[in-house]
Design a protein around this motif. Structure first.
Motif, PDB file in Angstrom:
ATOM      1  N   LEU A  29       5.199  -8.666  -7.530  1.00  0.00           N
ATOM      2  CA  LEU A  29       6.394  -9.224  -8.140  1.00  0.00           C
ATOM      3  C   LEU A  29       6.022 -10.542  -8.802  1.00  0.00           C
ATOM      4  O   LEU A  29       5.445 -11.418  -8.162  1.00  0.00           O
ATOM      5  CB  LEU A  29       7.495  -9.452  -7.091  1.00  0.00           C
ATOM      6  CG  LEU A  29       8.815 -10.011  -7.613  1.00  0.00           C
ATOM      7  CD1 LEU A  29       9.526  -8.972  -8.474  1.00  0.00           C
ATOM      8  CD2 LEU A  29       9.711 -10.444  -6.458  1.00  0.00           C
ATOM      9  N   ARG A  70       8.561  -6.590 -12.399  1.00  0.00           N
ATOM     10  CA  ARG A  70       8.171  -5.706 -11.294  1.00  0.00           C
ATOM     11  C   ARG A  70       7.726  -4.369 -11.860  1.00  0.00           C
ATOM     12  O   ARG A  70       8.393  -3.795 -12.735  1.00  0.00           O
ATOM     13  CB  ARG A  70       9.362  -5.517 -10.352  1.00  0.00           C
ATOM     14  CG  ARG A  70       9.247  -4.366  -9.368  1.00  0.00           C
ATOM     15  CD  ARG A  70       8.247  -4.630  -8.290  1.00  0.00           C
ATOM     16  NE  ARG A  70       8.420  -3.729  -7.162  1.00  0.00           N
ATOM     17  CZ  ARG A  70       7.464  -3.436  -6.291  1.00  0.00           C
ATOM     18  NH1 ARG A  70       6.284  -3.999  -6.406  1.00  0.00           N
ATOM     19  NH2 ARG A  70       7.679  -2.619  -5.293  1.00  0.00           N
ATOM     20  N   ASN A 493       0.595  -4.902  -4.826  1.00  0.00           N
ATOM     21  CA  ASN A 493       1.595  -4.238  -5.646  1.00  0.00           C
ATOM     22  C   ASN A 493       1.885  -2.855  -5.108  1.00  0.00           C
ATOM     23  O   ASN A 493       1.033  -2.009  -5.045  1.00  0.00           O
ATOM     24  CB  ASN A 493       1.073  -4.141  -7.076  1.00  0.00           C
ATOM     25  CG  ASN A 493       2.158  -3.745  -8.037  1.00  0.00           C
ATOM     26  OD1 ASN A 493       3.277  -3.482  -7.617  1.00  0.00           O
ATOM     27  ND2 ASN A 493       1.857  -3.733  -9.301  1.00  0.00           N
TER      28      ASN A 493
END
Length: 494
Positions: A29, A70, A493
């Motif tokens: 993020l 994102r 991630n």
């Protein structure tokens, strides 16, 4: 200039665009302060181009607003190495911390804009106590520490903003302290984006991308091939479906990713990888100065290289267990803990587990030499004798076998060895480090053991076709293998 859907990217801006691609792939993020100030503006500059290219190349969805970025991924397999995605201060979350994190997210109501720590605990307690084997006891220090870590994970990503009080003070003073948080519901929403409603899943495999079949379009196999290149440190042809292996063997998929990301392609007879000489496109820099485990792993590879050069004929070569079989076992293990209550049978999604035989097996079986456990233990004792136990840090100087286990686990995550009963198989990519050398620093001993690459031997004529991993690229011992993007991305991630 890379063949992207962003023809407006000028050659002078290509480096900036490639950096934006790497940032999105390695950070779970991106906000105004995460991973550091300025990154969000750099990425938002290319938001439209990134959204188009990441969808075309990987099937990923990019969510970009003025406040955060994102990347929502398509997952091809469960990855047991993704420990840093949920961690604090380098320590991966255990099951209690993961459960508390999920319960905290579930407790936030859209109508709320702020919540006190006391209210969070009041909501968490009955929910945790309703889960057999979990529970929350306010008098148990380990329970409170787990709650603090889960709350800090949300604070680090901007899902919560601390407006008053302190978590640490609350944990240290019992229930006397308190804290007040502002809730960012947009961040909470993008943090939890399952592929399908979890309450309708009969198997964890339902969170994965659709399996390849004989009727699957070629582009589906191509996207999977590209995803594997950025998700795994190295892709062996024997570990993937024949359609994916055919894409990887061809000239196109890897080279296209190299142009879009700025990474380098290395092709060998057994597989292909993307390497990052800068060492930033990974959560596992190797070789490097990442601590005793990292250095020990490199020194073990150097000893293995000597063993392969002098005693290869004496080693037994065994078939490498296929990854699809390991994946099927992992899915079954996860599914054994899934709750069955509340699942709507008519809506349940239960695909065939990965690794199920559909009539098309892997294109080949990879064989690798077996190094028995006793040999590994001999190697670690030799390293302790050569460098001194104090060189491996206070945590390991009295535990050589524990250090050996940690080093082998790291090498397994890097796809350089494959643990098997009785030892570990040395995979072809491990030979990229045959020139690795270890040396103690000349300064006073501080427990640090640096590693370096020796000058390569004079290049020999390369055989026709992709050389095996045993042969280093001409005039170049090869950059350190960098597990790329979501092998376990630098910021986890997922």
């Amino acid at each position: 200039m890379p063949r992207t859907s962003a023809p407006a990217v000028a050659p002078a801006d290509l480096g900036s665009y490639q950096q934006a691609v790497r940032r999105v792939l390695t950070c779970d993020l991106i906000t105004a302060s995460r991973p550091r100030p300025g990154v969000l503006d750099q990425v938002l500059r290319w938001a439209d181009e990134l959204a188009a290219d990441l969808h075309r190349l990987f099937g990923y969805t990019l969510i970009a607003t003025t406040d955060h970025v994102r990347l929502v991924r398509e997952l091809d397999a469960l990855d047991p190495t993704q420990t840093q995605a949920f961690s604090r201060r380098g320590r991966p979350f255990d099951r209690r911390r993961l459960a508390y994190l999920c319960l905290l997210l579930a407790s936030f109501q859209r109508s709320q804009i702020e919540i006190s720590l006391a209210d969070l605990v009041a909501r968490l307690t009955p929910a945790a106590n309703a889960v057999q084997g979990l529970g929350y006891d306010p008098t148990d220090g380990s329970h409170k520490a787990a709650l603090v870590d889960a709350a800090h994970w949300l604070l680090d990503r901007g899902a919560l903003h601390l407006s008053d009080g302190s978590l640490e003070a609350w944990a240290a003073t019992g229930d006397q302290g308190d804290a007040l948080f502002d809730i960012d519901h947009e961040v909470c929403e993008v943090l939890f984006r399952p592929a399908r409603p979890v309450q309708h899943l009969g198997s964890a495999a339902g969170l994965l991308a659709e399996p390849l079949t004989a009727a699957s379009p070629r582009e589906q196999a191509a996207r999977r091939a590209r995803r594997l290149l950025v998700e795994r440190p190295v892709v062996y042809f024997a570990d993937v479906e024949p359609e994916v292996a055919a894409v990887l063997r061809g000239r196109g998929a890897a080279e296209e990713l190299a142009r879009a990301t700025g990474l380098k392609v290395e092709r060998r007879a057994e597989g292909v990888l993307l390497a990052d000489p800068a060492g930033t496109f990974t959560d596992r820099p190797f070789p490097g100065r990442g601590g005793a485990v990292n250095r020990t792993a490199g020194l073990l590879l150097a000893k293995v290289a000597d063993l392969l050069e002098t005693s290869l004929a004496a080693l037994v070569a065994l078939p490498v267990p296929p990854l699809p079989a390991d994946q099927a076992d992992l899915v079954r293990l996860v599914d054994a803990g899934l709750p069955r209550d509340g699942v709507v049978a008519g809506l349940a999604w239960t695909p065939e587990p990965p690794g199920t035989d559909d009539g098309a097996g892997p294109p080949e079986r990879l064989e690798a030499p077996l190094v028995e456990r006793a040999r590994w233990e001999t190697m670690i004792h030799e390293l302790f004798a050569e460098f001194g136990a104090a060189s491996f840090g206070g945590a390991w100087q009295q535990d050589p076998y524990g250090l050996l286990d940690a080093a082998l686990a790291l090498l397994a995550e890097l796809s350089l060895v494959r643990p098997v009963p009785g030892g570990a198989l040395v995979l072809p990519a491990a030979s990229r480090y045959r020139n690795l050398q270890g040396a103690l620093p000349e300064r006073a001993d501080s427990g640090q053991l640096p590693l370096g690459l020796a000058d390569p031997a004079p290049a020999e004529a390369a055989p026709a076709g992709p050389p095996p991993f045993e042969t280093a690229p001409p005039d170049d011992p090869g950059p350190a293998p960098e597990p790329t993007a979501a092998h376990a991305p630098a910021e986890g991630n997922r």
